[in-house]
Scaffold this active site. Structure first.
Site, PDB file in Angstrom:
ATOM      1  N   ASP A 148      44.702  17.768   6.429  1.00 60.79           N
ATOM      2  CA  ASP A 148      44.572  19.117   7.309  1.00 60.79           C
ATOM      3  C   ASP A 148      45.493  18.777   8.768  1.00 60.79           C
ATOM      4  OD1 ASP A 148      42.757  20.816   5.837  1.00 60.79           O
ATOM      5  OD2 ASP A 148      41.491  19.093   6.381  1.00 60.79           O
ATOM      6  N   TYR A 153      66.281  10.920  -0.572  1.00 62.56           N
ATOM      7  CA  TYR A 153      66.014  12.470   0.187  1.00 62.56           C
ATOM      8  C   TYR A 153      67.120  13.318  -0.119  1.00 62.56           C
ATOM      9  CZ  TYR A 153      62.112  10.427   2.474  1.00 62.56           C
ATOM     10  OH  TYR A 153      60.784  10.111   2.721  1.00 62.56           O
ATOM     11  N   HIS A 204      39.068  19.033   4.733  1.00 60.42           N
ATOM     12  CA  HIS A 204      39.034  18.376   3.580  1.00 60.42           C
ATOM     13  C   HIS A 204      38.611  16.849   4.078  1.00 60.42           C
ATOM     14  CE1 HIS A 204      39.713  15.957   0.117  1.00 60.42           C
ATOM     15  NE2 HIS A 204      40.731  14.883   0.390  1.00 60.42           N
ATOM     16  N   HIS A 209      32.126  30.148  -9.846  1.00 63.34           N
ATOM     17  CA  HIS A 209      33.026  30.307  -9.132  1.00 63.34           C
ATOM     18  C   HIS A 209      32.554  30.457  -7.684  1.00 63.34           C
ATOM     19  CE1 HIS A 209      34.968  32.156 -12.515  1.00 63.34           C
ATOM     20  NE2 HIS A 209      33.926  32.857 -12.880  1.00 63.34           N
ATOM     21  N   VAL A 239      48.472   7.457  -5.896  1.00 58.35           N
ATOM     22  CA  VAL A 239      48.536   8.944  -5.850  1.00 58.35           C
ATOM     23  C   VAL A 239      49.851   9.533  -6.501  1.00 58.35           C
ATOM     24  CG1 VAL A 239      48.188  11.071  -4.698  1.00 58.35           C
ATOM     25  CG2 VAL A 239      46.594   9.198  -4.086  1.00 58.35           C
ATOM     26  N   THR A 285      41.669   6.528  -4.915  1.00 66.42           N
ATOM     27  CA  THR A 285      41.307   8.091  -5.835  1.00 66.42           C
ATOM     28  C   THR A 285      42.696   8.569  -6.261  1.00 66.42           C
ATOM     29  OG1 THR A 285      41.356   9.383  -3.804  1.00 66.42           O
ATOM     30  CG2 THR A 285      39.146   8.691  -4.553  1.00 66.42           C
ATOM     31  N   LYS A 325      59.709  -0.106  -7.111  1.00 66.35           N
ATOM     32  CA  LYS A 325      58.665   0.720  -7.379  1.00 66.35           C
ATOM     33  C   LYS A 325      59.016   1.998  -7.715  1.00 66.35           C
ATOM     34  CE  LYS A 325      53.925   0.587  -7.319  1.00 66.35           C
ATOM     35  NZ  LYS A 325      53.564   2.153  -7.865  1.00 66.35           N
TER      36      LYS A 325
END
Length: 320
Positions: free
Chosen positions: A129, A69, A181, A174, A16, A235, A42
């Site tokens: 969430d 960071y 989710h 729409h 992702v 995904t 990586k």
């Protein structure tokens, strides 16, 4: 805080994170993109690979590199993608990742907060969430600046499905998918329309095409991500484009209305849980949450989604 204009940090160089990196570069709006990963090689490899795309015509000379960071200190936007993802042989429910990924998110947020509480944070890590709620409520970070991708991708899937069935461009469909989710998401059918034509009239107007069944569409939306997971093992493209859509809305201060995850504070009578409702997105993050008109049945579904997520939050094992 002085930002580096249009600087974005991606935390996580997995499937992702890599897709997000390439998707946001294609916006041609960023001046600098930094990718951070626990595996530094990586991150360096992803940054090096992506940097080669900036030599092509019409690509801006964006600085792309691996970092740490400290790079969050002057970033405008930070995207959190890190954490294990579902595998095809797992129990196919994003909520099974809750305990593990909340701990991952906790570590990431602690590192981010050492350097900034000004950047907008986009949470992608699943269950999004739960992760969004945790980030918004445990670090004294401005809540409007933490945004979960929520049902933005689910909404895109719903529009694609309906557009395909009625043989129209999905961008002319729409409406929104709201709630979690995940398994308790639902389409707010009372708001779905094509060119202003409400859903309950569409089957008559498009009578030569497929007759759309609400429950069938909702099931297809909920199953879409799992189907992709089963077929390719993960995904990436859809969620990366969802992140790009949010990034564009923020960088250009679009005031776009998008369904994203945030902790509700009385909207629809719901409190203390993060889920998706339409929100106005600006350069400040979430400018306003909108209580769009919902039917009684849809409000009940939203509450069911909230209760489902609250039960997971209550049962979290956050021992570090």
């Amino acid at each position: 805080m002085n930002f580096v204009k249009n600087k974005l940090v991606v935390v996580g160089a997995g499937m992702v994170g890599s897709a997000v990196l390439n998707s946001v570069l294609s916006l041609n709006l960023l001046s600098e993109v930094v990718i951070i990963d626990i595996n530094d090689n990586k991150a360096k490899g992803e940054a090096l690979d992506a940097s080669h795309t900036t030599s092509f015509a019409y690509s801006p000379n964006v600085k792309v590199r691996a970092g740490n960071y400290e790079d969050c200190a002057d970033a405008q936007i930070i995207v959190i993608t890190a954490g294990p993802s579902l595998k095809p042989d797992d129990k196919l429910d994003r909520l099974v990742l809750a305990d593990t990924n909340v701990k991952v998110t906790d570590s990431i947020m602690k590192n981010i907060c050492k350097y900034t509480k000004d950047a907008i944070i986009i949470v992608v890590t699943n269950p999004v969430d739960i992760a969004t709620y945790y980030c918004q409520n445990n670090f004294d970070y401005p809540k409007n600046k933490i945004i979960g991708t929520g049902t933005l991708l689910d909404t895109a899937r719903m529009r694609k499905i309906i557009g395909k069935k009625y043989n129209v461009d999905s961008k002319n469909v729409h409406g929104y998918v709201l709630g979690e989710h995940g398994g308790s998401s639902f389409t707010s059918w009372s708001d779905v329309n094509i060119a202003g034509i409400p859903f309950n009239q569409l089957n008559d107007i498009f009578k030569d095409h497929y007759k759309v069944d609400k429950d069938e569409v909702d099931k297809e939306v909920r199953d879409s991500g799992i189907e992709v997971l089963k077929l390719k093992g993960y995904t990436s493209a859809g969620i990366a484009m969802s992140v790009s859509r949010l990034v564009k809305a923020m960088l250009l201060n679009e005031q776009s209305i998008l369904p994203v995850s945030s902790t509700l504070e009385g909207e629809y009578g719901i409190n203390d849980v993060a889920l998706s409702i339409p929100c106005i997105i600006t350069s400040n993050g979430i400018e306003k949450k909108l209580e769009i008109p919902l039917s009684k049945d849809e409000v009940e579904k939203l509450n069911k989604s909230a209760d489902n997520l609250k039960s997971i939050i209550k049962g979290l094992n956050t021992n570090k």
